[in-house]
Scaffold this motif. Structure first.
Motif, PDB file in Angstrom:
ATOM      1  N   LEU A 295       0.808  -1.157   0.032  1.00 50.71           N
ATOM      2  CA  LEU A 295      -0.077  -0.094   0.033  1.00 50.71           C
ATOM      3  C   LEU A 295       0.936   1.246   0.010  1.00 50.71           C
ATOM      4  O   LEU A 295       0.485   2.224  -0.633  1.00 50.71           O
ATOM      5  CB  LEU A 295      -0.896  -0.094   1.197  1.00 50.71           C
ATOM      6  N   GLY A 296       1.853   0.964   0.567  1.00 51.71           N
ATOM      7  CA  GLY A 296       2.811   2.305   0.717  1.00 51.71           C
ATOM      8  C   GLY A 296       3.270   2.718  -0.711  1.00 51.71           C
ATOM      9  O   GLY A 296       3.423   3.790  -1.300  1.00 51.71           O
ATOM     10  N   ASP A 297       3.704   1.651  -1.572  1.00 57.89           N
ATOM     11  CA  ASP A 297       4.112   1.786  -2.944  1.00 57.89           C
ATOM     12  C   ASP A 297       3.023   2.311  -3.757  1.00 57.89           C
ATOM     13  O   ASP A 297       3.216   3.477  -4.586  1.00 57.89           O
ATOM     14  CB  ASP A 297       4.763   0.578  -3.590  1.00 57.89           C
ATOM     15  N   LYS A 298       1.958   1.761  -3.624  1.00 58.17           N
ATOM     16  CA  LYS A 298       0.639   2.389  -4.275  1.00 58.17           C
ATOM     17  C   LYS A 298       0.400   3.867  -3.996  1.00 58.17           C
ATOM     18  O   LYS A 298       0.147   4.659  -4.807  1.00 58.17           O
ATOM     19  CB  LYS A 298      -0.458   1.581  -4.012  1.00 58.17           C
ATOM     20  N   LEU A 299       0.373   4.186  -2.810  1.00 53.39           N
ATOM     21  CA  LEU A 299       0.035   5.547  -2.159  1.00 53.39           C
ATOM     22  C   LEU A 299       1.149   6.461  -2.729  1.00 53.39           C
ATOM     23  O   LEU A 299       0.806   7.794  -3.039  1.00 53.39           O
ATOM     24  CB  LEU A 299      -0.002   5.486  -0.859  1.00 53.39           C
ATOM     25  N   ASN A 300       2.422   5.830  -2.864  1.00 55.52           N
ATOM     26  CA  ASN A 300       3.508   7.133  -3.060  1.00 55.52           C
ATOM     27  C   ASN A 300       3.873   6.860  -4.763  1.00 55.52           C
ATOM     28  O   ASN A 300       4.593   7.736  -4.782  1.00 55.52           O
ATOM     29  CB  ASN A 300       4.688   6.710  -2.409  1.00 55.52           C
ATOM     30  N   GLU A 301       3.356   6.180  -5.540  1.00 52.96           N
ATOM     31  CA  GLU A 301       3.466   6.014  -6.676  1.00 52.96           C
ATOM     32  C   GLU A 301       3.081   7.109  -7.484  1.00 52.96           C
ATOM     33  O   GLU A 301       1.917   7.552  -7.713  1.00 52.96           O
ATOM     34  CB  GLU A 301       2.829   4.821  -7.368  1.00 52.96           C
ATOM     35  N   ARG A 302       3.787   7.885  -8.157  1.00 49.97           N
ATOM     36  CA  ARG A 302       3.323   9.101  -9.015  1.00 49.97           C
ATOM     37  C   ARG A 302       2.771   8.598 -10.355  1.00 49.97           C
ATOM     38  O   ARG A 302       3.215   7.710 -11.029  1.00 49.97           O
ATOM     39  CB  ARG A 302       4.607   9.954  -9.523  1.00 49.97           C
ATOM     40  N   LYS A 303       1.741   9.253 -10.954  1.00 54.09           N
ATOM     41  CA  LYS A 303       1.003   9.175 -12.253  1.00 54.09           C
ATOM     42  C   LYS A 303       2.178   9.491 -13.329  1.00 54.09           C
ATOM     43  O   LYS A 303       2.748  10.576 -13.124  1.00 54.09           O
ATOM     44  CB  LYS A 303      -0.170   9.967 -12.300  1.00 54.09           C
ATOM     45  N   ASN A 304       2.120   8.819 -14.265  1.00 50.17           N
ATOM     46  CA  ASN A 304       2.676   8.949 -15.713  1.00 50.17           C
ATOM     47  C   ASN A 304       1.851   9.647 -16.523  1.00 50.17           C
ATOM     48  O   ASN A 304       1.379   8.785 -17.166  1.00 50.17           O
ATOM     49  CB  ASN A 304       3.643   7.775 -15.950  1.00 50.17           C
ATOM     50  N   ARG A 305       2.057  10.861 -16.657  1.00 43.21           N
ATOM     51  CA  ARG A 305       0.666  11.556 -17.771  1.00 43.21           C
ATOM     52  C   ARG A 305       1.246  11.379 -19.106  1.00 43.21           C
ATOM     53  O   ARG A 305       0.364  11.738 -19.831  1.00 43.21           O
ATOM     54  CB  ARG A 305       0.597  12.984 -16.923  1.00 43.21           C
ATOM     55  N   ASP A 306       2.313  10.867 -19.149  1.00 37.61           N
ATOM     56  CA  ASP A 306       2.945  10.915 -20.587  1.00 37.61           C
ATOM     57  C   ASP A 306       2.560   9.468 -21.244  1.00 37.61           C
ATOM     58  O   ASP A 306       2.486   9.318 -22.503  1.00 37.61           O
ATOM     59  CB  ASP A 306       4.459  10.854 -20.880  1.00 37.61           C
ATOM     60  N   TYR A 307       1.756   8.798 -20.406  1.00 40.63           N
ATOM     61  CA  TYR A 307       1.209   7.536 -20.760  1.00 40.63           C
ATOM     62  C   TYR A 307      -0.232   7.365 -20.508  1.00 40.63           C
ATOM     63  O   TYR A 307      -0.636   6.655 -19.439  1.00 40.63           O
ATOM     64  CB  TYR A 307       1.987   6.286 -20.214  1.00 40.63           C
ATOM     65  N   PRO A 308      -1.004   7.942 -21.072  1.00 41.19           N
ATOM     66  CA  PRO A 308      -2.404   7.789 -20.906  1.00 41.19           C
ATOM     67  C   PRO A 308      -3.033   6.410 -21.695  1.00 41.19           C
ATOM     68  O   PRO A 308      -2.293   5.747 -22.247  1.00 41.19           O
ATOM     69  CB  PRO A 308      -3.141   8.934 -21.785  1.00 41.19           C
ATOM     70  N   PRO A 309      -4.187   5.821 -21.238  1.00 40.53           N
ATOM     71  CA  PRO A 309      -4.557   4.474 -21.418  1.00 40.53           C
ATOM     72  C   PRO A 309      -4.727   4.479 -23.055  1.00 40.53           C
ATOM     73  O   PRO A 309      -4.972   5.555 -23.565  1.00 40.53           O
ATOM     74  CB  PRO A 309      -5.854   4.260 -20.778  1.00 40.53           C
ATOM     75  N   LEU A 310      -4.306   3.387 -23.638  1.00 39.40           N
ATOM     76  CA  LEU A 310      -4.531   3.228 -25.138  1.00 39.40           C
ATOM     77  C   LEU A 310      -5.847   2.928 -25.236  1.00 39.40           C
ATOM     78  O   LEU A 310      -6.674   2.416 -24.721  1.00 39.40           O
ATOM     79  CB  LEU A 310      -3.606   2.222 -25.485  1.00 39.40           C
ATOM     80  N   THR A 311      -6.416   3.543 -26.776  1.00 39.43           N
ATOM     81  CA  THR A 311      -7.709   3.162 -27.161  1.00 39.43           C
ATOM     82  C   THR A 311      -7.390   1.922 -27.907  1.00 39.43           C
ATOM     83  O   THR A 311      -6.277   1.298 -28.349  1.00 39.43           O
ATOM     84  CB  THR A 311      -8.031   4.212 -28.063  1.00 39.43           C
ATOM     85  N   GLU A 312      -8.526   1.372 -28.579  1.00 39.33           N
ATOM     86  CA  GLU A 312      -8.603   0.100 -28.952  1.00 39.33           C
ATOM     87  C   GLU A 312      -7.951   0.320 -30.353  1.00 39.33           C
ATOM     88  O   GLU A 312      -7.338  -0.756 -30.900  1.00 39.33           O
ATOM     89  CB  GLU A 312     -10.118  -0.634 -29.288  1.00 39.33           C
ATOM     90  N   GLN A 313      -8.190   1.537 -31.018  1.00 33.34           N
ATOM     91  CA  GLN A 313      -7.603   1.841 -32.501  1.00 33.34           C
ATOM     92  C   GLN A 313      -6.090   1.916 -32.142  1.00 33.34           C
ATOM     93  O   GLN A 313      -5.550   1.582 -33.157  1.00 33.34           O
ATOM     94  CB  GLN A 313      -8.219   3.113 -32.935  1.00 33.34           C
ATOM     95  N   GLN A 314      -5.723   2.375 -31.099  1.00 38.75           N
ATOM     96  CA  GLN A 314      -4.212   2.632 -30.938  1.00 38.75           C
ATOM     97  C   GLN A 314      -3.634   1.354 -30.652  1.00 38.75           C
ATOM     98  O   GLN A 314      -2.512   0.955 -31.200  1.00 38.75           O
ATOM     99  CB  GLN A 314      -3.911   3.649 -29.652  1.00 38.75           C
ATOM    100  N   LYS A 315      -4.382   0.308 -30.171  1.00 39.30           N
ATOM    101  CA  LYS A 315      -3.764  -0.792 -29.766  1.00 39.30           C
ATOM    102  C   LYS A 315      -3.606  -1.925 -31.225  1.00 39.30           C
ATOM    103  O   LYS A 315      -2.656  -2.615 -31.125  1.00 39.30           O
ATOM    104  CB  LYS A 315      -4.623  -1.674 -28.827  1.00 39.30           C
ATOM    105  N   GLU A 316      -4.398  -1.404 -32.034  1.00 41.17           N
ATOM    106  CA  GLU A 316      -4.291  -2.246 -33.314  1.00 41.17           C
ATOM    107  C   GLU A 316      -3.260  -1.947 -34.195  1.00 41.17           C
ATOM    108  O   GLU A 316      -2.837  -2.833 -34.732  1.00 41.17           O
ATOM    109  CB  GLU A 316      -5.663  -1.909 -34.119  1.00 41.17           C
ATOM    110  N   ALA A 317      -2.405  -0.777 -33.849  1.00 40.17           N
ATOM    111  CA  ALA A 317      -1.235  -0.559 -34.540  1.00 40.17           C
ATOM    112  C   ALA A 317      -0.055  -0.733 -33.710  1.00 40.17           C
ATOM    113  O   ALA A 317       1.073  -0.517 -34.211  1.00 40.17           O
ATOM    114  CB  ALA A 317      -1.261   1.067 -34.863  1.00 40.17           C
ATOM    115  N   MET A 318       0.002  -1.582 -32.773  1.00 36.51           N
ATOM    116  CA  MET A 318       1.054  -1.684 -31.676  1.00 36.51           C
ATOM    117  C   MET A 318       1.222  -3.306 -31.638  1.00 36.51           C
ATOM    118  O   MET A 318       0.151  -4.071 -31.743  1.00 36.51           O
ATOM    119  CB  MET A 318       0.709  -1.061 -30.205  1.00 36.51           C
TER     120      MET A 318
END
Length: 501
Positions: A295-318
């Motif tokens: 829980l300590g790791d989860k509470l202190n883990e910073r968001k990485n805003r450079d990596y938003p969730p992928l859309t299905e369309q984006q996944k198709e190209a990866m």
């Protein structure tokens, strides 16, 4: 079936590509909604995983409230005559037993060979066909068997049918549920009947009674001899001369279960099983430390805003590994700074440090060798001084149990019971936010947000359809105007060419 749209016939413009590019721009808000939905689902799953971890700790807490965790006993015997198993309520100390007689099951067998050793006798053939083989003749009269046991007296009357075989008759006896087993041994040419439980329950007679007069058992099968076995176990306890009898070879005294194996004298020592208690306490502390770290790791883990969730369309190209690496970054910080979890951790730490006024010898953890790590990076993890814990359990296991599991209110409440309250409250708060596997989306807050996103996505998809239709309509109108201009131009050109001739 949708209408086929073909553009650019008059203008030569790639209308399809232009509209596709325009719709890509129009879809951007929908892509963001899809990413928002994915993030909400990830968050929901993260919370549920945390709840599963809390449940594991809660399950271990059940053991931490039981006497057997702290006061389990170990019994060791001086020889093979007697073995023993001690319950948590067993009194520690030395027990001496001298076994003078083992319990045995009653049995009886044919006095002599029932066929005179004739190899042609077939126990699976009908009695009628084998009639001439029986040395004492075939007595077809009914017979009764009575038995005596812990459930009292039982009896059953059997009838002889000459179309049955000897093994059929013996099977009927075995199936009668009066507590006997019967079988024919061809090598010995004898039948044996024995009780399925040990002991002497009929003090004035036999344990297996075949009736008074001659019958199939006593005449044909020769089961009229003296009964063997059917004895109670006898032993003296603690050199006192006090003799104890038992119908079987198991006996319980003062929380110790003794099993008698042979005649002889044996000494049993019962001691507190400190190893088992140390193991249970260590498992519980380790699980708590795992939760603190996770829980300590989860509470202190910073968001990485450079990596938003992928859309299905984006996944198709990866590629799959690219998607995996991207989502590893995108999932970071989902529970960053969560107030419910951080509050729960703070409360749990306080529970471990607080005094327990149970009336026992120990009222704080440090007295039994459990203290907080001095390394601030451990975020309040606990460390165990095993030697000190062992000494505390050996000295006063009951007080160690009270420190963890005392049932009271306020300062009287044991550490484990305090933790259970915190875990229960935290799991309830998490379920209100993230639900559980069987929950409907409308029953928890993240689920309601997911429903809202789904509705917005459906509405926006309908709007996109209208926009796309409008683009095709506008480009269609342009194509029509160009076509008309082209037709007029061709007409003028044709008339001009005719006037020049």
């Amino acid at each position: 079936m949708s209408d086929m749209r073909i553009g650019g016939l008059a203008s030569g413009i790639d209308t399809d590509s232009i509209i596709r590019d325009l719709m890509e721009a129009e879809r951007m808000p929908l892509n963001k909604m899809e990413q928002e939905k994915t993030k909400l689902e990830w968050q929901r799953d993260e919370y549920r995983d945390v709840n599963k971890t809390f449940l594991e700790l809660d399950n271990l807490a059940l053991d931490m409230k039981l006497d057997r965790t702290y006061q389990s006993k170990e019994a060791s015997s001086s020889n093979s005559a007697v073995s023993a198993k001690a319950s948590s309520s067993a009194g520690e100390g030395r027990y001496s037993l001298e076994v003078t007689q083992l319990a045995s099951a009653a049995y009886n067998y044919s006095e002599g060979s029932i066929t005179g050793g004739n190899d042609e006798f077939d126990p699976d053939a009908s009695l009628d066909s084998q009639r001439g083989f029986f040395a004492n003749g075939l007595d077809e009269s009914d017979f009764e068997i009575k038995t005596y046991g812990k459930d009292g007296e039982k009896s059953h009357v059997f009838s002889i049918d000459s179309s049955d075989s000897l093994n059929d008759v013996l099977k009927e006896i075995n199936d009668s549920q009066i507590g006997v087993r019967a079988f024919y041994d061809k090598n010995a040419d004898k039948v044996m009947i024995e009780r399925d439980e040990t002991g002497n329950y009929n003090s004035v007679g036999k344990e297996i009674d075949f009736g008074g007069g001659p019958n199939f058992l006593t005449s044909t099968l020769g089961l009229s001899g003296e009964e063997k076995g059917g004895r109670d176990a006898k032993f003296t306890y603690n050199d006192s001369g006090f003799e104890i009898t038992s119908h079987d070879n198991n006996y319980s005294v003062n929380g110790v279960d003794f099993t008698l194996h042979e005649v002889g004298k044996s000494t049993v020592n019962v001691t507190n099983n400190v190893d088992g208690a140390v193991e249970k306490i260590t498992d519980f502390v380790n699980k708590y430390n795992d939760i603190i770290e996770s829980l300590g790791d989860k509470l202190n883990e910073r968001k990485n805003r450079d990596y938003p969730p992928l859309t299905e369309q984006q996944k198709e190209a990866m590629e799959e590994d690219e998607i995996e690496k991207w989502e590893e970054q995108a999932r970071k910080g989902l529970l960053q700074g969560d107030s419910v979890l951080s509050g729960s951790l703070a409360q749990m730490r306080t529970s471990w440090y607080s005094k327990v006024e149970s009336g026992g010898e120990f009222n704080i953890l440090s007295q039994i060798g459990i203290e907080t790590s001095s390394n601030y990076r451990d975020r309040g993890k606990l460390e165990i001084d095993e030697e000190k814990l062992r000494n505390a359990l050996s000295e006063d296991a009951s007080s160690v149990k009270s420190l963890f599991a005392n049932d009271g209110e306020g300062e009287e409440k044991g550490i484990v019971r305090r933790l259970e309250d915190i875990i229960g409250s935290t799991r309830t708060s998490i379920e209100r936010k993230a639900g559980k596997e069987t929950s409907t989306n409308q029953s928890f807050s993240l689920g309601r947000e997911l429903v809202n996103v789904d509705q917005r996505m459906l509405s926006f998809e309908s709007k996109l359809t209208q926009i796309e239709d409008r683009y095709w309509s506008e480009f269609g109108a342009m194509e029509k105007a160009i076509q008309e201009m082209n037709s007029q131009s061709a007409y003028i050109q044709q008339n001009f060419s005719a006037g020049m001739m």
